[in-house]
Scaffold this motif. Structure first.
Motif, short mmCIF file in Angstrom:
data_model
loop_
_atom_site.label_atom_id
_atom_site.label_comp_id
_atom_site.label_asym_id
_atom_site.label_seq_id
_atom_site.Cartn_x
_atom_site.Cartn_y
_atom_site.Cartn_z
N PHE A 1 0.79 -1.29 0.13
CA PHE A 1 -0.08 0.17 -0.25
C PHE A 1 0.39 1.59 0.29
CE2 PHE A 1 -2.41 2.64 2.46
CZ PHE A 1 -3.73 3.06 1.41
N PHE B 1 1.36 0.29 -4.82
CA PHE B 1 0.04 0.50 -4.58
C PHE B 1 -0.75 2.18 -3.86
CE2 PHE B 1 -1.07 -4.26 -4.05
CZ PHE B 1 -0.98 -4.15 -6.20
N PHE C 1 -3.42 4.27 -4.99
CA PHE C 1 -4.87 3.72 -4.11
C PHE C 1 -5.08 5.03 -2.57
CE2 PHE C 1 -3.79 -0.16 -6.68
CZ PHE C 1 -4.77 0.42 -7.38
N MET D 1 -7.98 0.58 -1.45
CA MET D 1 -7.26 -0.55 -1.49
C MET D 1 -8.73 -1.21 -1.22
SD MET D 1 -4.75 -1.79 -1.90
CE MET D 1 -3.56 -2.93 -0.90
#
Length: 143
Positions: free
Chosen positions: A99, A103, A106, A111
């Motif tokens: 994350f 990622f 997002f 997420m």
């Protein structure tokens, strides 16, 4: 043109509430973030519904009042769903590093929304993940 008296341009204190709602709504539509747009729309529709409640003496079948409440409920529902997704995100250590890294495009709510569609697995060396001329069953992200 007069703002007092018995003309058709009379501005009563209650009418100011309607004008405030009418100003808030286009400010919302100038937002690029859908969450901010919905927040402005909820505020505008609360203001408009309040105005229409007093303007019509609580006549709930007034179309402006009804549609203000409908728009308010739709946008408030979307905000509640977003808040649920945002607050219910629980990440493992591996997911947290994903994350914050790969990622990071997002939001927390996004997420959380995609989290239910993947399985985070560790594979042993030599495990076959794909074969030539064989259709994949899932999309794979291999790190």
């Amino acid at each position: 043109m007069s703002f007092t008296g018995d003309s058709c341009f009379e501005l009563k204190p209650l009418d100011v509430i309607c004008h405030i709602a009418a100003v808030i709504e286009p400010i919302g539509f100038m937002q690029k973030d859908m969450i901010k747009l919905r927040m402005f729309e909820v505020i505008a529709m609360c203001t408009m519904a309040t105005y229409m409640w007093f303007k019509t003496d609580g006549f709930v079948l007034d179309y402006k009042l009804m549609w203000s409440v409908v728009h308010l409920l739709i946008n408030a529902g979307h905000l509640a769903a977003f808040a649920y997704e945002y607050l219910s995100l629980h990440l493992s250590n591996e997911e947290q590093s994903l994350f914050e890294g790969l990622f990071n495009i997002f939001t927390r709510a996004e997420m959380r929304a995609i989290q239910r569609y993947y399985d985070l697995v560790s594979l042993k060396k030599g495990h076959v993940v794909a074969e030539v001329n064989k259709k994949l069953e899932k999309l794979l992200l291999i790190l």
